[in-house]
Design a protein around this motif. Structure first.
Motif, PDB file in Angstrom:
ATOM      1  N   GLY A 110      85.010  50.001  53.917  1.00 42.87           N
ATOM      2  CA  GLY A 110      84.241  48.902  54.503  1.00 42.87           C
ATOM      3  C   GLY A 110      84.642  48.637  55.945  1.00 42.87           C
ATOM      4  O   GLY A 110      83.777  48.346  56.797  1.00 42.87           O
ATOM      5  N   LYS A 111      85.932  48.740  56.228  1.00 43.19           N
ATOM      6  CA  LYS A 111      86.403  48.535  57.603  1.00 43.19           C
ATOM      7  C   LYS A 111      85.889  49.635  58.528  1.00 43.19           C
ATOM      8  O   LYS A 111      85.517  49.377  59.678  1.00 43.19           O
ATOM      9  CB  LYS A 111      87.935  48.500  57.628  1.00 43.19           C
ATOM     10  N   ILE A 112      85.881  50.877  58.019  1.00 36.65           N
ATOM     11  CA  ILE A 112      85.396  51.999  58.833  1.00 36.65           C
ATOM     12  C   ILE A 112      83.921  51.824  59.161  1.00 36.65           C
ATOM     13  O   ILE A 112      83.486  52.016  60.308  1.00 36.65           O
ATOM     14  CB  ILE A 112      85.629  53.338  58.107  1.00 36.65           C
ATOM     15  N   VAL A 113      83.118  51.460  58.167  1.00 37.62           N
ATOM     16  CA  VAL A 113      81.681  51.244  58.394  1.00 37.62           C
ATOM     17  C   VAL A 113      81.471  50.125  59.412  1.00 37.62           C
ATOM     18  O   VAL A 113      80.640  50.227  60.312  1.00 37.62           O
ATOM     19  CB  VAL A 113      80.960  50.913  57.071  1.00 37.62           C
ATOM     20  N   GLU A 114      82.243  49.045  59.264  1.00 39.26           N
ATOM     21  CA  GLU A 114      82.126  47.916  60.199  1.00 39.26           C
ATOM     22  C   GLU A 114      82.461  48.352  61.619  1.00 39.26           C
ATOM     23  O   GLU A 114      81.756  48.003  62.579  1.00 39.26           O
ATOM     24  CB  GLU A 114      83.064  46.793  59.742  1.00 39.26           C
ATOM     25  N   ASN A 115      83.537  49.125  61.771  1.00 38.73           N
ATOM     26  CA  ASN A 115      83.938  49.589  63.098  1.00 38.73           C
ATOM     27  C   ASN A 115      82.917  50.543  63.693  1.00 38.73           C
ATOM     28  O   ASN A 115      82.604  50.472  64.891  1.00 38.73           O
ATOM     29  CB  ASN A 115      85.301  50.274  63.023  1.00 38.73           C
ATOM     30  N   LYS A 116      82.394  51.443  62.867  1.00 41.66           N
ATOM     31  CA  LYS A 116      81.410  52.396  63.381  1.00 41.66           C
ATOM     32  C   LYS A 116      80.113  51.691  63.776  1.00 41.66           C
ATOM     33  O   LYS A 116      79.512  52.010  64.811  1.00 41.66           O
ATOM     34  CB  LYS A 116      81.118  53.479  62.337  1.00 41.66           C
TER      35      LYS A 116
ATOM     36  N   SER B  57      83.088  58.987  61.774  1.00 39.57           N
ATOM     37  CA  SER B  57      82.200  59.764  60.907  1.00 39.57           C
ATOM     38  C   SER B  57      82.977  60.641  59.941  1.00 39.57           C
ATOM     39  O   SER B  57      82.624  60.760  58.761  1.00 39.57           O
ATOM     40  CB  SER B  57      81.258  60.619  61.758  1.00 39.57           C
ATOM     41  N   GLN B  58      84.042  61.266  60.419  1.00 37.53           N
ATOM     42  CA  GLN B  58      84.870  62.097  59.540  1.00 37.53           C
ATOM     43  C   GLN B  58      85.542  61.256  58.458  1.00 37.53           C
ATOM     44  O   GLN B  58      85.590  61.655  57.286  1.00 37.53           O
ATOM     45  CB  GLN B  58      85.923  62.832  60.369  1.00 37.53           C
ATOM     46  N   ARG B  59      86.049  60.094  58.855  1.00 37.25           N
ATOM     47  CA  ARG B  59      86.696  59.217  57.878  1.00 37.25           C
ATOM     48  C   ARG B  59      85.678  58.654  56.879  1.00 37.25           C
ATOM     49  O   ARG B  59      85.976  58.479  55.699  1.00 37.25           O
ATOM     50  CB  ARG B  59      87.422  58.081  58.608  1.00 37.25           C
ATOM     51  N   MET B  60      84.463  58.393  57.364  1.00 32.24           N
ATOM     52  CA  MET B  60      83.407  57.932  56.460  1.00 32.24           C
ATOM     53  C   MET B  60      83.039  59.004  55.455  1.00 32.24           C
ATOM     54  O   MET B  60      82.800  58.708  54.277  1.00 32.24           O
ATOM     55  CB  MET B  60      82.161  57.526  57.258  1.00 32.24           C
ATOM     56  N   ALA B  61      82.961  60.251  55.900  1.00 33.53           N
ATOM     57  CA  ALA B  61      82.611  61.356  55.004  1.00 33.53           C
ATOM     58  C   ALA B  61      83.654  61.512  53.905  1.00 33.53           C
ATOM     59  O   ALA B  61      83.313  61.674  52.728  1.00 33.53           O
ATOM     60  CB  ALA B  61      82.462  62.655  55.796  1.00 33.53           C
ATOM     61  N   LYS B  62      84.924  61.428  54.302  1.00 31.16           N
ATOM     62  CA  LYS B  62      86.003  61.554  53.308  1.00 31.16           C
ATOM     63  C   LYS B  62      85.974  60.385  52.330  1.00 31.16           C
ATOM     64  O   LYS B  62      86.071  60.572  51.103  1.00 31.16           O
ATOM     65  CB  LYS B  62      87.350  61.620  54.013  1.00 31.16           C
TER      66      LYS B  62
END
Length: 320
Positions: free
Chosen positions: A155-161, A184-189
């Motif tokens: 959720g934090k990654i999506v918010e930051n992106k 994007s890489q962290r979201m994919a993982k």
């Protein structure tokens, strides 16, 4: 698992009230606006970590008070436990397990396990995908702490992106592209892990749902599901991460134009299906209620499988 007590202080319209519970079925009754749903809400805080009524922390504090507190005592197959939630108007809430303060929600959720069923859960059948995601995420998080940690991080990654995509002018071209690639890489993982866990859980869930629904309707109703992911077919979970990477980077310009993340586990859904078609359209009010209840009973069975004992079942407004 057995809930022994719950003590409320300045919670909603309850100034002070200690509840004691017996093993087996307990019924809370009273007139309208007396706090029956507030009691269920307060107890479920310990299972879900937040209000099932989508209330903010400060909204659960009695009008003229600065803070509230709810404590529960319960026992499982190992020992007796006590948990406390303290909520403040202007400060972060505090969480305690057996007198020890915990800082991470992933350490708090999963100790007390409960399945909640309320009239609003008809929305699982008929409403938008986020309702079904929240349902399975809450259920999985109670039995899988690793999943909850991954979900919070995702959720934090999506918010930051999304913040990056909304304000590209705040970055140089190289900074923007580097951050876009990293997120994007962290979201994919993260998406690959979350989608694979959800896929397995929903499959197990519907094995029970089919049985419960058949029992409730004397075999008149049958149900199935389709898992929907932006990554396409989820039967092969081993290739999910590479497919998410291809999908996100292959549609980078679309995301930049839309100024939001369009692909990933935050877009997952599952469609509940009757023989006539999707339950969102073809299920009657009675069928929606039966399916929602079957989903909740199935959640309890999976919890029993994972932990060796049943969770506490909370039914709000059961006569409806």
């Amino acid at each position: 698992m057995y809930l022994e007590s719950a003590v409320f202080e300045n919670f909603r319209n309850i100034e002070h009230f200690p509840f004691g519970f017996m093993e087996g079925m307990n019924i809370i009754f009273g007139g309208n606006a007396q706090g029956k749903t507030a009691v269920i809400e307060g107890i479920y805080l310990f299972a879900g970590g937040k209000s099932f009524r989508k209330a903010k922390d400060r909204e659960m504090i009695k009008n003229d008070r600065l803070h509230s507190q709810v404590s529960i005592g319960f026992s499982d197959s190992r020992r007796d436990h006590k948990m406390t939630v303290r909520t403040f108007r202007d400060l972060k809430k505090e969480l305690f397990i057996n007198g020890m303060k915990v800082k991470k929600m992933s350490e708090f959720v999963g100790n007390f396990k409960a399945v909640l069923f309320c009239p609003e859960h008809l929305a699982i059948v008929r409403d938008e995908p986020s309702v079904r995601r929240n349902f399975i995420d809450s259920a999985i998080s109670q039995v899988n702490p690793k999943y909850l940690s991954a979900l919070i991080e995702y959720g934090k990654i999506v918010e930051n992106k999304n913040a990056l995509l909304r304000t590209p002018e705040n970055y140089s071209q190289s900074e923007f592209e580097n951050l876009f690639s990293l997120y994007s890489q962290r979201m994919a993982k993260g998406s690959a892990y979350i989608t694979s866990v959800r896929t397995e859980y929903v499959h197990r869930l519907f094995e029970y749902v089919k049985v419960f629904l058949s029992e409730m309707t004397c075999g008149a109703d049958t149900v199935s599901y389709d898992y929907i992911s932006t990554a396409g077919d989820v039967s092969d979970t081993s290739s999910l991460e590479s497919r998410y990477i291809d999908l996100i980077f292959g549609n980078a310009e679309r995301e930049k134009a839309a100024k939001m993340s369009l692909f990933g586990a935050h877009r997952d859904d599952f469609d509940i299906r009757l023989p006539l078609g999707t339950a969102k359209i073809f299920a009657s009010q009675g069928q929606q209620r039966s399916i929602a209840l079957a989903l909740k009973l199935a959640e309890g069975e999976i919890c029993r499988e994972e932990t060796g004992e049943y969770p506490v079942f909370l039914f709000d407004d059961v006569l409806s």
